[in-house]
Design an enzyme around this catalytic site. Structure first.
Site, PDB file in Angstrom:
ATOM      1  CG  HIS A  12      -1.695   1.275   1.338  1.00  0.00           C
ATOM      2  ND1 HIS A  12      -2.488   1.757   0.323  1.00  0.00           N
ATOM      3  CD2 HIS A  12      -1.758   2.204   2.329  1.00  0.00           C
ATOM      4  CE1 HIS A  12      -3.016   2.912   0.688  1.00  0.00           C
ATOM      5  NE2 HIS A  12      -2.589   3.206   1.891  1.00  0.00           N
ATOM      6  CG  ASP A 125      -5.198   3.523   4.633  1.00  0.00           C
ATOM      7  OD1 ASP A 125      -5.829   3.216   5.664  1.00  0.00           O
ATOM      8  OD2 ASP A 125      -4.160   4.201   4.647  1.00  0.00           O
TER       9      ASP A 125
HETATM   10 ZN   LIG Z   1      -2.866   4.881   3.117  1.00  0.00          ZN
END
Ligand SMILES: [Zn+2]
Length: 904
Positions: A12, A125
């Site tokens: 990520h 996220d």
């Molecule tokens: Zn993030």
């Protein structure tokens, strides 16, 4: 073998966060180089890598390693490297509706250059997701979304905590938009790192998998288990093939597979149970204790949100529709330049960027990026407006007349006071020696002027601030042309400016001498303890000594009392979360006399200024520093406010112009205090259970009070442009300019809008000081207060709220012939109450695309005509469909895009 463990390798990649962009990029380049090396290896069985759903990462890599373009393309083609569909991993609530669409359009458009796109709505996220996301994805041909937050509680370390407050028993669910569209939702129930750093060693692997398999099975509705092999900025695990070998030997009942989202979702869909939980609308962590929602990123570094609103408005509500109008008038549409502006802006949209939850260096770079976007947007609009004005026939102008074209780039007619600096007389350096020009212009008598509309009717004008100034033209076929101009500021009420159109006015010299300048009609002066009133055709305001005001909606006579209190509280939280300093009552301006000053009062507007000096604690108390250093979680903090006081100067300028449905406000805050939050309060007194708020392609209804699990005393929310309270009779809507956090205080029916939040640390996994998040010095905030009948949808007060801070474009042109008439409307639209969103030319073909959405549960219809164009229903990705109607039916809450193609 009855269970499959899908291991998806990924990282990520927050482009900027606890490190600035270039520092994170250094490590990212290493990751990519390692990945390429791995793929190049003879007999390599490293199968697949998911590039975090954002194509900007390819640009970031090729900027350093352009020589690796072909091998990366090859990896994408062979489905070893999975890219897209987004351009960036944006924050979903702090970017506009159109920005959310463009992020998908531009990301998918990029993938056409490189290879196939991962068809998954990837929100690993994202700090909560808007309710219309399933509809948006569905219209883009994507039927699956994966997300890490919103449905279940998350903890400090970004893992989903183990509580019984499920909204879905499984990590798989159906997620439904208000229009009824749904996608398969996959929750990273054990976060997107549940397969990170998988051991190769047998003993370690046993311990790892015993736990991880159990965790995954706890939530999985099928025998297809997902393991995300990566985390934030995670380096490549090259030993995945060996780790899979070990796991296979340990667990004969499981098939371990180095997988991709494509393979995983295909096998998942084939084995889903008949009944999945349906999750409806917004995912906002509402079934949690409220301490980890990250919602207060909506008020962290408000200056970023203000910049973003300015740039988004400039691109989507002005530049694109203006360029489209010019395209319909026969001009070219510079789509590459527009895409470049969007990409530049979207580099500020990742969740850690626009949320204001990074280190100071990151946000300094963002301001520079916003500045470049506004520079591009400004020059683009100036040039396009000039081109359009050139095509308008002004040859019938009255003698000596100066044509002024007022352009409306929005989907609604506008009636508003405009102000424009006009050149009454110009002398080029080629006409006279430049040193002589200022004197010449100064001595030359200025005649009086009148203003005529396109039909020759007199329009009341105000002309003031006469000046002689240097400027220049930049012709596209000659060298620059410097000049001096005698300039004046012209204000008038621009009435009936058609949507997607323009109207031409003429400034005409009169026989009479120089007319009275507006200064003379102004009635200014300082006022102390005097009752002050403001009024136009729609509202009446009565000010109290403390700057609060009673606002009367003239049509109904209904009144709101004592609106506009400022409230200051201590904040010992961080960039993510607000935590009120304990045992300190809010400090407000209630009963604190303000100093009033009347700035302007004439037929077009009244402008009043009042100033408060509020005594507030200079900072938090000393305890906060130690709590920060020890990484005490914000919820547990005991720090209070300092006993030392400082003054907070609040200067408020209220403007009420002809045509305005409610007063507009500009607050200038001289912030000399740290660790606090300032809000403006609108106690409506309305008794309601819910309120309405502008979100993404939706005016969402949200409850005023939280669910039973909620523990945080603060219950703030995100907004786009406005929030609103209403009962059966009356409503109050607060339209804002980049103020994206509000709270409803149920007892008093108060809308509380955050105008400043000052904190000094990032928060999250360590101690990262961010002194610039204190936002010291001059800060501003702007809003408009709109009273109306019924609610914001039924009264269509949303039209005014959406129009707030979307200015008309005014161009002074010359007298010339042209193909276009004096007044023109390029697009004729008819619907009951659709909200216009955008007008542009398609990314990869020449059709005009216009988008609206239905804010209501009532079905609507839409009839649109453009000269010699015919319409069709387009997908959100600007693909043509066979659906062609004279009148389109628009379902409840539907987002509708129409394409327009020139008739042959
Ligand atoms: Zn993030």
């Amino acid at each position: 073998m009855n269970k499959t463990a899908h291991i998806i390798s990924h990282s990520h990649w927050d482009r900027e966060w606890y490190l600035p962009f270039e520092k994170h990029r250094y490590y990212y380049i290493q990751l990519m180089n390692n990945l390429i090396e791995q793929f190049k290896k003879d007999g390599n069985d490293f199968q697949s890598f998911h590039l975090d759903g954002q194509t900007v990462l390819l640009e970031d890599y090729f900027a350093v390693h352009p020589e690796n373009r072909d091998i990366v393309k090859q990896m994408i083609k062979e489905k070893k490297l999975h890219i897209g569909p987004w351009y960036v991993l944006q924050d979903a609530f702090l970017t506009s509706s159109e920005a959310n669409v463009r992020n998908l359009q531009i990301g998918l458009n990029d993938t056409k250059i490189y290879g196939p796109a991962a068809k998954i709505g990837y929100f690993p996220d994202t700090f909560g997701i808007y309710g219309q996301a399933p509809q948006l994805l569905k219209q883009a041909g994507i039927d699956t979304a994966a997300f890490g937050r919103g449905v279940k509680p998350t903890g400090f370390n970004n893992t989903v905590s183990d509580t019984l407050n499920f909204e879905s028993p499984y990590s798989e669910m159906l997620w439904e938009s208000p229009d009824g569209s749904s996608v398969l939702g996959i929750l990273f129930a054990n976060w997107y790192s549940n397969g990170n750093e998988i051991p190769v060693d047998e003993e370690e692997a046993k311990a790892f998998w015993d736990q991880k398999l159990q965790d995954a099975e706890k939530y999985a509705s099928t025998n297809q288990l997902l393991f995300m092999n990566g985390c934030d900025h995670q380096p490549l695990q090259k030993t995945i093939p060996e780790a899979i070998e070990t796991a296979t030997s340990l667990y004969p009942d499981y098939q371990f597979k180095h997988s991709s989202f494509e393979e995983y979702t295909e096998e998942l869909k084939a084995s889903l149970p008949d009944q999945l939980q349906v999750i409806k609308g917004e995912l906002r962590n509402q079934r949690t204790d409220g301490w980890s929602t990250l919602v207060n990123t909506a008020s962290s570094r408000i200056y970023l949100k203000q910049w973003n609103n300015l740039c988004q408005t400039l691109l989507e509500k002005i530049a694109e529709p203006l360029a489209t109008m010019q395209y319909l008038a026969g001009g070219t549409y510079p789509r590459e330049y527009i895409r470049f502006m969007w990409k530049s802006l979207m580099k500020n949209h990742p969740h850690d960027s626009i949320c204001g939850c990074s280190v100071d260096e990151v946000h300094r770079e963002m301001v520079t990026r916003f500045e470049t976007v506004s520079q591009m947007g400004d020059v683009f609009v100036k040039e396009k407006a000039g081109e359009l004005a050139e095509s308008i026939d002004t040859s019938q102008a009255p003698a000596g007349g100066i044509p002024l074209v007022v352009m409306n780039t929005t989907g609604w007619e506008k009636n508003e006071v405009v102000t424009k600096v006009v050149d009454l007389e110009k002398v080029y350096f080629s006409q006279m020696h430049f040193e002589e020009i200022p004197d010449y212009l100064q001595k030359k008598e200025t005649p009086g002027y009148k203003l005529l509309d396109d039909e020759g009717n007199d329009v009341e004008l105000m002309l003031g601030n006469l000046n002689i100034e240097f400027d220049y033209d930049l012709p596209n076929d000659r060298f620059r042309q410097p000049f001096f101009a005698k300039r004046a500021e012209l204000s008038f009420f621009a009435e009936g400016i058609p949507s997607f159109g323009y109207k031409t006015f003429y400034i005409v010299p009169t026989e009479t001498q120089e007319q009275k300048h507006d200064e003379e009609t102004k009635n200014t002066g300082e006022m102390h303890n005097t009752v002050f009133k403001m009024e136009n055709e729609y509202v009446h305001m009565h000010f109290h000594e403390d700057g609060t005001y009673d606002l009367t909606h003239k049509k109904t006579g209904e009144r709101f009392y004592r609106l506009g209190i400022y409230e200051d509280t201590g904040d010992v939280g961080n960039e993510y979360m607000y935590k009120e300093a304990e045992n300190h009552a809010p400090i407000t301006t209630k009963g604190v006399p303000a100093v009033f000053n009347l700035i302007e009062k004439d037929n077009l507007r009244t402008v009043l200024e009042f100033t408060h000096t509020l005594s507030i604690p200079v900072s938090a108390d000393d305890y906060l520093a130690s709590e920060r250093h020890k990484l005490i979680w914000h919820k547990e903090r005991k720090a209070g406010r300092s006993a030392e006081m400082t003054s907070l100067t609040l200067r408020t300028v209220v403007t009420l112009e002809k045509g305005m449905k409610g007063p507009s406000f500009k607050l200038m805050i001289d912030n000399q205090a740290t660790d606090h939050r300032l809000r403006v309060l609108f106690p409506t007194g309305l008794k309601t259970e819910t309120h309405m708020v502008d979100s993404i392609f939706e005016i969402a209804t949200r409850p005023n009070t939280p669910e039973k699990e909620w523990e945080n005393p603060s219950f703030c929310h995100h907004q786009q442009r406005f929030s609103s309270l209403a009962d059966d009779k009356m409503g109050l809507t607060i339209a804002t300019d980049g103020l994206q956090e509000y709270e409803i205080l149920q007892e008093t029916g108060t809308i509380a809008v955050t105008v400043l939040r000052s904190v000094a640390e990032l928060g999250d996994w360590g101690y990262f000081p961010t002194p610039e998040a204190q936002c010291l010095g001059m800060q501003t905030a702007e809003w408009q207060v709109l009273p109306h009948e019924k609610d914001v949808i039924h009264s269509q007060a949303y039209v005014d709220a959406y129009q707030y801070k979307v200015p008309l474009v005014i161009v002074q042109t010359t007298i010339h012939e042209g193909r276009l008439q004096n007044t023109h409307k390029f697009v004729n639209t008819k619907s009951n109450g659709l909200v216009w969103s955008s007008m542009k030319v398609a990314e990869d073909h020449g059709d005009v695309i216009i988008r609206w959405y239905n804010p209501s549960e009532a079905k609507d219809s839409l009839k649109v005509t453009i000269g010699d164009y015919e319409s069709y229903k387009s997908t959100i990705l600007e693909e043509k469909t066979n659906q062609k109607e004279d009148v389109y039916n628009v379902g409840k809450y539907e987002i509708i895009s129409l394409g327009f193609i020139k008739k042959r």
